[in-house]
Design an enzyme around this catalytic site. Structure first.
Site, PDB file in Angstrom:
ATOM      1  N   GLU A 228       0.881  -1.173   0.000  1.00 26.12           N
ATOM      2  CA  GLU A 228       0.000   0.000   0.000  1.00 26.12           C
ATOM      3  C   GLU A 228       0.910   1.212   0.000  1.00 26.12           C
ATOM      4  O   GLU A 228       1.595   1.489   0.974  1.00 26.12           O
ATOM      5  CB  GLU A 228      -0.916  -0.028   1.225  1.00 26.12           C
ATOM      6  CG  GLU A 228      -2.070   0.967   1.121  1.00 26.12           C
ATOM      7  CD  GLU A 228      -1.723   2.315   1.698  1.00 26.12           C
ATOM      8  OE1 GLU A 228      -1.317   3.196   0.901  1.00 26.12           O
ATOM      9  OE2 GLU A 228      -1.845   2.492   2.913  1.00 26.12           O
ATOM     10  N   CYS A 262      -2.592   8.482   3.745  1.00 17.87           N
ATOM     11  CA  CYS A 262      -2.594   7.991   2.366  1.00 17.87           C
ATOM     12  C   CYS A 262      -3.914   8.283   1.664  1.00 17.87           C
ATOM     13  O   CYS A 262      -3.938   8.481   0.450  1.00 17.87           O
ATOM     14  CB  CYS A 262      -2.344   6.481   2.350  1.00 17.87           C
ATOM     15  SG  CYS A 262      -0.806   5.981   3.117  1.00 17.87           S
TER      16      CYS A 262
END
Length: 464
Positions: A228, A262
């Protein structure tokens, strides 16, 4: 990089830690391999009981754990408390659902009993970032431990106390020795750990360059990996949206964790018909935020995690403005001690500028204007990243188009993107591969073994 707690609000080095030497690291890897042999034989009920105990400790000690995170990262204390609570929720969810998720899956095939059985892989290395120092780890650890794997945590070097606190919580919950260990090592040790035969898989949440290095090392070792790698999430606002709701959520999403998430709303894509009013309200809302001590109850925005983070972000803002963008508010690091950068708004973003091509990891919102739904989708997809995104519209046809055509791993309609244990989390393009949470969590680091049991043929003499 030193392994140390450095208060981002003051710049003070609070505590330093010596990294593991080669011998100590080898002992921890050996302990993980030994622990796995026993842990994989435990029942789901035993694992779930321990995970629920961990959740209870997290709830009982939320304030103390949150203060460690705020000290090391600079996020507001309220957000740190919420993060610890989310970890407890995640532990309980996976304790409740993993046995069902990993139950044998039967297949209707003539000639025997055929099914898929999920079996744990072994020690899994988790390379985790500092921005959500508890949740990023527990969203890996809770499902992996429930699946029968064991965890090895290489946390970011600026959150050693959070890393050790996680291991301590799980130890006090009753997890056997070696089932989950924190490895206080620098990034230079990662490739060797991945290559070690005792480590069976790796997961990373972090930067794109780090992800490429870890993926290469995992590929060379032929080991499962999940990445990720952040994003530059679109936040689309169309004329039918409730503008007050859209603006307040844009600010809340962009400023989550002082802009260091994020899945922050980083690229605000607003229909031209409402863009002027949206920008006016956005700037007013950003300027109204209180900047200060993250431990204080009335602080909305604390410091960035490090001086380097401020320097990088400020250079991206300066380069974007130099390329032709307009600065509507903010844009200069704040004087005095600490890593403070003000809430900032950019608009008229030029193609090829940092705000167009890079992830801005801090409290900087970039605004684009879209002519129509087609243009909004084009702008949203004009990114190398594809983690999450959201769209704000009451028009059902527009909602369907955003769901079908925006190139992200997650798309939320009239809600800003968040992670929660019940739904899958992950991205596409340069935001990485693989999924976490929901059923993907327990099924990520397992061997999906096909089992075919043919019927035993009976000889006539065996039966009267």
């Amino acid at each position: 990089m030193a392994i140390a707690t450095i208060n981002p609000a003051t710049g003070e080095t609070v505590r330093e830690f010596a990294p593991l030497d080669d011998g100590a690291l080898d002992k921890k890897l050996a302990l993980a391999a030994e622990a796995f042999r026993g842990w994989r034989a435990t029942s789901y009920a035993e694992r779930a009981d321990l995970l629920r105990r961990a959740a209870d400790i997290l709830d009982d000690e939320a304030d103390a754990l949150a203060r460690i995170a705020t000290l090391e990262v600079g996020k507001t204390l309220a957000s740190s408390v919420a993060e610890v609570g989310k970890c407890a929720k995640g532990c309980r969810w996976f304790a409740e659902h993993t046995e069902e998720i990993l139950a044998d899956v039967p297949h209707e095939v003539p000639g025997g009993e055929v099914f898929t059985r999920y079996q744990p892989l072994g020690p899994v290395l988790a390379i985790m970032p500092w921005n959500f120092p508890y949740w990023q780890v527990f969203r890996f650890a809770a499902p992996a431990l429930m699946a029968g794997d064991v965890g090895l945590l290489k946390h970011a070097s600026n959150v050693p106390q959070c890393a050790l606190a996680i291991e301590d919580v799980l130890r006090r919950a009753g997890f056997p020795d070696g089932t989950f260990q924190t490895l206080l090592v620098g990034s230079g040790a990662i490739e060797g750990i991945i290559a070690d035969d005792r480590v069976r898989a790796v997961t990373l949440t972090g930067s794109e360059p780090a992800g490429r290095q870890v993926a290469a090392a995992a590929g060379k070792a032929v080991k499962t990996s999940v990445l990720e790698l952040g994003g530059s999430d679109p936040f689309i606002v169309m004329p039918s949206a409730d503008l007050d709701d859209a603006v307040s959520n844009a600010i809340a999403s962009r400023m989550l964790n002082n802009g260091q998430s994020c899945i922050n709303a980083k690229r605000l894509i607003v229909h031209a018909d409402i863009a002027d009013e949206f920008e006016r309200r956005l700037v007013a809302g950003m300027e109204a935020l209180r900047i200060g001590d993250p431990m204080a109850d009335d602080t909305d925005c604390g410091p960035l995690a490090s001086p380097d983070a401020v320097q990088t972000l400020h250079q991206q803002v300066r380069d974007t403005v130099a390329a032709g963008a307009r600065l509507l508010t903010g844009g200069e690091p704040l004087p005095g001690p600490g890593n403070f950068y003000p809430p900032t708004v950019l608009t008229d973003i030029p193609d090829g500028s940092p705000a167009h091509r890079e992830e801005l990891f801090g409290p900087v919102a970039s605004v684009w204007r879209a002519r129509d739904v087609d243009d909004a989708i084009r702008i949203a997809n004009d990114s190398t990243f594809g983690l999450g995104g959201s769209a704000w519209t009451r028009d059902e046809s527009e909602q369907r188009r955003f769901v079908d055509e925006v190139e992200t791993g997650m798309i939320y309609i009239n809600k800003f993107t968040e992670s929660t244990p019940e739904v899958p989390f992950g991205g596409v393009k340069n935001s990485g591969y693989g999924r976490e949470l929901a059923a993907f969590g327990p099924r990520t680091f397992v061997n999906a073994k096909t089992v075919w049991v043919a019927p035993t043929e009976q000889r006539s003499g065996d039966v009267e």
